[in-house]
Design an enzyme around this catalytic site. Structure first.
Site, PDB file in Angstrom:
ATOM      1  N   GLY A 142     -12.521   6.296  -1.845  1.00  0.00           N
ATOM      2  CA  GLY A 142     -12.389   6.623  -2.565  1.00  0.00           C
ATOM      3  C   GLY A 142     -12.264   7.947  -3.762  1.00  0.00           C
ATOM      4  O   GLY A 142     -10.791   8.124  -4.464  1.00  0.00           O
TER       5      GLY A 142
ATOM      6  N   GLY B 146     -13.636  11.418  -2.876  1.00  0.00           N
ATOM      7  CA  GLY B 146     -13.731  11.945  -2.001  1.00  0.00           C
ATOM      8  C   GLY B 146     -14.343  12.206  -0.663  1.00  0.00           C
ATOM      9  O   GLY B 146     -14.867  11.539  -0.088  1.00  0.00           O
TER      10      GLY B 146
ATOM     11  N   VAL C  63     -14.477  17.810  -2.431  1.00  0.00           N
ATOM     12  CA  VAL C  63     -13.306  17.938  -2.555  1.00  0.00           C
ATOM     13  C   VAL C  63     -13.313  16.632  -2.558  1.00  0.00           C
ATOM     14  O   VAL C  63     -13.448  15.305  -1.927  1.00  0.00           O
ATOM     15  CB  VAL C  63     -12.850  18.466  -1.023  1.00  0.00           C
TER      16      VAL C  63
ATOM     17  N   ASP D 264      -6.716  -1.879   4.369  1.00  0.00           N
ATOM     18  CA  ASP D 264      -6.502  -2.149   3.616  1.00  0.00           C
ATOM     19  C   ASP D 264      -6.343  -3.865   4.310  1.00  0.00           C
ATOM     20  O   ASP D 264      -6.054  -4.882   4.180  1.00  0.00           O
ATOM     21  CB  ASP D 264      -4.213  -2.261   4.005  1.00  0.00           C
TER      22      ASP D 264
ATOM     23  N   GLU E 294     -10.622  12.165   9.319  1.00  0.00           N
ATOM     24  CA  GLU E 294     -10.019  11.008   9.572  1.00  0.00           C
ATOM     25  C   GLU E 294      -8.834  10.425   8.782  1.00  0.00           C
ATOM     26  O   GLU E 294      -7.328   9.981   8.489  1.00  0.00           O
ATOM     27  CB  GLU E 294      -9.770   9.461  10.237  1.00  0.00           C
ATOM     28  N   HIS E 295      -9.196  10.860   7.550  1.00  0.00           N
ATOM     29  CA  HIS E 295      -8.068  10.432   5.707  1.00  0.00           C
ATOM     30  C   HIS E 295      -6.902  11.093   5.910  1.00  0.00           C
ATOM     31  O   HIS E 295      -7.146  12.527   6.080  1.00  0.00           O
ATOM     32  CB  HIS E 295      -9.341  10.705   4.287  1.00  0.00           C
TER      33      HIS E 295
ATOM     34  N   ASP F  75       0.793  -1.162   0.034  1.00  0.00           N
ATOM     35  CA  ASP F  75       0.015  -0.369   0.143  1.00  0.00           C
ATOM     36  C   ASP F  75       0.675   1.356  -0.196  1.00  0.00           C
ATOM     37  O   ASP F  75       1.671   1.840   0.815  1.00  0.00           O
ATOM     38  CB  ASP F  75      -1.351   0.252   1.294  1.00  0.00           C
TER      39      ASP F  75
END
Length: 409
Positions: A163, A165, A177, A299, A134-135, A95
């Site tokens: 994946g 926005g 965004v 993941d 939290e991204h 990743d």
């Protein structure tokens, strides 16, 4: 698997030995007409020397010491199966964010595209949408807004599109965004800005497009720095003839730019979180034995699908729970160590199984009286010593793993 093989062999080996011991007694007592005590001595010698205790401890002793050595080097192996399987890996999928990179991206460029917009306004609207996110990319935007002392208002509603926005409602208008895909889904044209976006992506930056009231108002470029030992780990894995892949949700141009910096040739770009496990399965269907290395919640399915899931210790709890191997030190060079340690441990298992069989196969005929015509008879005391020696040899050989040192450090 190797232990199960040893168990299967033992399940056949034991009754065969019992039959050999009885046949040896019958031959020497009834056919060769030796005294009963001598014939019984041969029967007992065969049973003693063939005791499969060395066969039983050959694999567990190597796994126990190998796993312990891994722990000393910051590698937590949850099961002997993963330790045994790791050396067979042919392909490794890494990743990007948080695994190959530090996962602490920062804003490098803010470009105003609308006539009335300013960098501050673009950051303010982006931060409003990303508030509470939290991204890592959202965190980078919020951090930049705080540095510029921008007051972040609260949006009416938020919606994260995995994946792609985030979508938020603010002052009865919509803030978007995210990536090209998000803009495309909302029928917002970006063709006129494609050259600017590509220029930033060619520099290895992730470009976040900001739209307000169905109009693109600006671009925010975000870059993440590579982890300290990413390059050296990838270089060493290539020396070991492993096929290396990088998987990311970034577009292909940005992904390839970052992969080139690290030295990775194969890239899986624009992969949505829910599709990561599918990418692993695609490689497995081609006959590859796949390891997946990751750190985030997204993941976890990929780690579960892989033949060997390797979780980065600084990652999320769910990733660490899913991975069969955990890198406690957050150092990618430990992927190399885990594979190399697996190779050494499996080598010791095979050596141990050899020695366990060697004593039995070589000395059972002697114990059964094969050399008696030459005046040589195996006393049960010596049979017991030989049997114990096989166990001592196996344990001693396994303990040699304690001399293992990582090939890269």
């Amino acid at each position: 698997p190797m232990q199960r093989l040893a168990d299967v062999v033992s399940s056949y080996f034991v009754p065969i030995v019992i039959v050999i011991s009885i046949l040896s007694f019958i031959f020497w007592y009834f056919i060769a007409e030796l005294p009963f005590p001598l014939a019984m001595t041969m029967l007992i010698s065969v049973l003693i020397i063939a005791c499969p205790c060395a066969l039983g401890i050959a694999t567990p002793s190597a796994i126990m010491i190998g796993a312990g050595k891994g722990a000393q080097n910051g590698i937590l192996v949850k099961s002997g199966e993963f330790l045994e399987k790791a050396h067979k890996i042919t392909s490794i999928i890494f990743d990007k964010t948080g695994t190959l990179t530090k996962g602490e991206p920062s804003v490098t460029d803010v470009i105003a595209l609308a006539l009335n917009s300013t960098e501050k306004q673009i950051l303010e609207l982006a931060a409003i949408a990303e508030k509470g996110s939290e991204h890592p990319l959202g965190q980078a935007i919020l951090k930049k807004a705080e540095e510029m002392k921008i007051k972040i208002s609260k949006a009416i509603s938020y919606k994260t599109i995995a994946g792609k926005g985030i979508k938020a409602a603010y002052k009865n208008k919509t803030i978007l965004v995210g990536s090209r895909l998000l803009m495309k889904d909302n029928k917002i044209q970006i063709n006129e800005r494609e050259n600017q976006i590509q220029k930033l992506e060619n520099e290895g930056k992730t470009v976040v497009i900001v739209s307000y009231d169905k109009k693109i108002i600006g671009l925010i470029a975000i870059a993440d720095t590579l982890k300290e030992f990413s390059k050296s780990a990838i270089k060493e894995l290539k020396k070991m003839n492993k096929e290396i892949w990088m998987i990311t949700g970034d577009n292909e141009r940005t992904a390839k730019a970052i992969a080139n910096q690290i030295g990775i040739d194969n890239v899986m770009a624009e992969v949505l979180p829910q599709d990561k496990a599918k990418k692993v399965k695609e490689l497995q269907e081609k006959g590859r034995i796949v390891a997946a290395v990751g750190d985030g919640i997204n993941d976890a399915p990929m780690l579960a699908q892989a033949d060997v899931g390797i979780a980065v210790g600084a990652g999320t709890d769910i990733a660490k729970e899913t991975g069969g191997i955990v890198l406690i030190k957050n150092d990618l060079r430990d992927v190399v160590t885990a594979i190399d340690l697996s190779r050494r441990t499996v080598s010791k298992m095979k050596q141990n199984l050899f020695w366990a069989f060697f004593y039995n196969v070589a000395l059972i005929p002697v114990a059964a009286g094969a050399l008696y015509p030459f005046g040589i008879m195996f006393n049960p005391i010596f049979a017991a010593i030989a049997m114990a020696s096989s166990s001592i040899t196996v344990v001693g050989n396994a303990m040699l793993l304690n001399t293992y040192k990582p090939r890269i450090s």
